[in-house]
Design an enzyme around this catalytic site. Structure first.
Site, PDB file in Angstrom:
ATOM      1  CE  LYS A 172      -3.939  -1.780   2.701  1.00 11.32           C
ATOM      2  NZ  LYS A 172      -4.966  -1.598   1.662  1.00 11.32           N
ATOM      3  NE  ARG A 229     -10.968  -9.582  -2.019  1.00  9.77           N
ATOM      4  CZ  ARG A 229     -11.412  -8.645  -2.847  1.00  9.77           C
ATOM      5  NH1 ARG A 229     -11.810  -8.967  -4.077  1.00  9.77           N
ATOM      6  NH2 ARG A 229     -11.457  -7.382  -2.476  1.00  9.77           N
TER       7      ARG A 229
HETATM    8  N1  BES Z   1      -8.077  -3.631   4.344  1.00  9.88           N
HETATM    9  C1  BES Z   1      -8.213  -3.244   2.996  1.00  9.88           C
HETATM   10  C2  BES Z   1      -9.475  -2.429   2.741  1.00  9.88           C
HETATM   11  C3  BES Z   1      -9.519  -1.079   3.390  1.00  9.88           C
HETATM   12  C4  BES Z   1      -9.013   0.030   2.743  1.00  9.88           C
HETATM   13  C5  BES Z   1     -10.139  -0.914   4.600  1.00  9.88           C
HETATM   14  C6  BES Z   1      -9.096   1.270   3.329  1.00  9.88           C
HETATM   15  C7  BES Z   1     -10.215   0.324   5.185  1.00  9.88           C
HETATM   16  C8  BES Z   1      -9.708   1.422   4.546  1.00  9.88           C
HETATM   17  C9  BES Z   1      -8.258  -4.464   2.106  1.00  9.88           C
HETATM   18  O1  BES Z   1      -7.480  -5.530   2.523  1.00  9.88           O
HETATM   19  C10 BES Z   1      -7.771  -4.048   0.764  1.00  9.88           C
HETATM   20  O2  BES Z   1      -6.634  -3.692   0.672  1.00  9.88           O
HETATM   21  N2  BES Z   1      -8.638  -4.105  -0.245  1.00  9.88           N
HETATM   22  C11 BES Z   1      -8.292  -3.752  -1.566  1.00  9.88           C
HETATM   23  C12 BES Z   1      -8.804  -4.826  -2.482  1.00  9.88           C
HETATM   24  C13 BES Z   1      -8.306  -4.698  -3.889  1.00  9.88           C
HETATM   25  C14 BES Z   1      -6.821  -4.947  -3.940  1.00  9.88           C
HETATM   26  C15 BES Z   1      -9.046  -5.704  -4.740  1.00  9.88           C
HETATM   27  C16 BES Z   1      -8.946  -2.407  -1.887  1.00  9.88           C
HETATM   28  O3  BES Z   1     -10.063  -2.172  -1.468  1.00  9.88           O
HETATM   29  O4  BES Z   1      -8.291  -1.597  -2.525  1.00  9.88           O
HETATM   30 MN    MN Z   2      -5.497  -5.348   1.913  1.00  8.61          MN
END
Ligand code: BES
Ligand code: MN
Ligand code: ZN
Length: 500
Positions: free
Chosen positions: A282, A356
């Site tokens: 990230k 997931r």
């Molecule tokens: N934990 C994150 C989602 C998240 C983002 C929660 C910001 C709270 C605030 C999750 O694991 C994630 O990174 N999701 C990705 C999925 C994508 C790579 C398909 C997302 O939402 O960008």
């Molecule tokens: Mn994530």
């Protein structure tokens, strides 16, 4: 913080702050006879009415007047609190009222308040329900996360005791107080867990918290570590866990009520104690906030605690899927293909779609026990904030009746929940690769894609998925939550479990 019932008149009740409420009516506020406002005004020589007029107090929601009583009545102060118009009096407003009352007590360095609980139903809300809302609000509004601050930098709270004066059905009201306090404590507990940084809330420590809850409430508990996850062929969960030095934990708690069981419910929570994104790392800007990526697990654990305290007549199996998501020499790589517990192969396109993967195997385990309802909560997609905004959770599910029940529960609990479609056509886009399913890609509606992915791991259970990435955290202080974790959806889940 403690709440109880009392009897007698507000003017002669031994308390620091006597609370009287005012509705806004045709742009003016008037004291009520029914909650002791008129009586207090008389005892104070009409001073309350004079202040309402001179301060142009209209009873607008959240507005207050504080009046010192100089020994003319027993309480040291009268707090006049505006509730807005009668027809807009909702659970949320009453919660805010509870929060404001306790905040004003602290400001006055007061330890106690008393307020009259009226018998009649108000805008469709029975007295017991209003009582519950005010107490929940007192808990929500008084929460602070200050354990990492030095002692004299912590905010001071003097408020300790609230009394509701009533001639009404004591048993019923006492039950409301107990339930509200359980919900309030559960919200504090889940906020504490989510606000605690990743170094102090590892999967192992989360499991220790679960063990303490299980011990205190005599719940069953079983914790699987790496060895058990391997033995149980949980290849998707393990793919995330292989990239961190912290051991993972799949915590399974069981609550069994005495007597007749109305339903068997499985609750599953995403417990990623820190989400760096893994190799698909990230950006650093808000990465520190990813300590709250275990909020689903926190909400599930706290809800279980409240349900067990309230002795709800439902059997609950709670599962917390806990691991870190780290980039490491051993970490799973984009393009890797793993086999989930249910036999499906998963191509890991994006290691940041880790929730997931953890949930897929955890849901499989939960579904194998054939619960009547299978419900998961997860901070699954950043897209949830774009879809429904920070006030709402998104819900998707395989069983419309279950989703409808949960939507009704959220309305009853004064929380906001909005359904998104599990659009089957979008599924095609992630089932065309080299594996049975990919963990990322497809429609730009990422919250729907997350739900569709999970739907492949729930067997034929009646299942619903809450994406709480939107509402689990607030970036600003507000009346009911300070900046940080919110504990959203605990009241909704308790309302749902109580309705079965
Ligand atoms: N934990 C994150 C989602 C998240 C983002 C929660 C910001 C709270 C605030 C999750 O694991 C994630 O990174 N999701 C990705 C999925 C994508 C790579 C398909 C997302 O939402 O960008
Ligand atoms: Mn994530
Ligand atoms: Zn995550």
């Amino acid at each position: 913080m403690e709440f109880k019932l009392g009897k007698g008149s507000l003017a002669s009740f031994a308390t620091d702050v006597a609370v009287v409420t005012c509705f806004e009516r045709d742009g003016a506020a008037r004291l009520e006879r029914s909650d002791g406002g008129v009586e207090l005004d008389r005892a104070l020589g009409g001073e309350l009415t004079k202040l309402i007029t001179s301060q142009k107090f209209t009873g607008k929601e959240g507005k207050t007047i504080i009046v010192p009583t100089f020994g003319k009545v027993t309480p040291r102060y009268v707090l006049i609190l505006g509730l807005g118009t009668r027809k807009d009096c909702t659970i949320e407003r009453l919660r805010k009222a509870g929060a404001i009352i306790t905040k004003e007590c602290d400001r006055l360095h007061a330890a106690s308040f008393a307020v009259v609980l009226e018998q009649n139903s108000l805008n469709g809300l029975a007295s017991a329900r209003r009582l519950q809302a005010v107490i929940e609000g007192a808990f929500m509004g008084s929460y602070r996360f200050e354990r990492y601050r030095e002692a004299d930098a912590r905010s001071e709270s003097t408020f300790a005791r609230g009394t509701f004066l009533t001639a009404g059905p004591t048993k019923l009201f006492e039950k409301s107080i107990d339930l509200a306090q359980s919900i309030g404590r559960a919200i504090h507990f889940s906020r504490d867990l989510s606000n605690t940084p990743g170094n102090d809330l590892t999967p192992t420590i989360l499991a220790q918290h679960a063990k303490r809850v299980a011990h205190d409430l005599k719940l069953g508990i079983d914790v699987w570590g790496t060895a058990e996850l391997k033995k149980e062929r949980m290849g998707a969960f393990l793919a995330v866990a292989q990239g961190t030095a912290e051991p993972p934990a799949l915590v399974h708690l069981t609550y069994r009520p005495r007597g007749k069981v109305r339903a068997k419910v499985a609750l599953v929570g995403k417990g990623v104690t820190f989400d760096t994104g893994g190799i698909s790392i990230k950006p650093s800007k808000s990465m520190h906030e990813m300590k709250y990526d275990m909020s689903g697990a926190a909400v599930v654990l706290a809800t279980l605690q409240a349900a067990a305290q309230a002795k709800l007549p439902v059997a609950i199996d709670a599962y917390l899927g806990a691991t870190e998501n780290m980039p490491d020499a051993k970490a799973v790589k984009p393009g890797d293909i793993v086999t989930a517990r249910n036999g499906k192969t998963v191509e890991i396109i994006n290691t940041d779609a880790e929730g997931r993967l953890v949930l897929a195997d955890t849901l499989t385990v939960a579904a194998e026990k054939k619960p009547d309802y299978l419900i998961d909560l997860a901070t699954l997609t950043g897209g949830a904030s774009y879809a429904v905004g920070e006030l709402y959770a998104a819900i998707l599910g395989s069983d419309q009746k279950l989703v409808d029940r949960l939507l009704a529960a959220s309305a009853n609990a004064g929380e906001r929940l909005w359904q998104l479609p599990l659009e089957k056509q979008y599924l095609k886009t992630i089932t065309k690769g080299p594996a049975d399913i990919a963990n990322s890609g497809g429609s730009t509606a990422s919250t729907i894609m997350g739900g569709l992915f999970l739907s492949q791991f729930v067997g034929d259970c009646r299942w619903a998925h809450f994406d709480i990435a939107s509402c689990a955290w607030t970036n600003e202080d507000n009346t009911l939550a300070s900046k940080g974790a919110t504990g959203a959806m605990i009241p909704t889940l308790i309302s749902f479990l109580s309705s079965l």
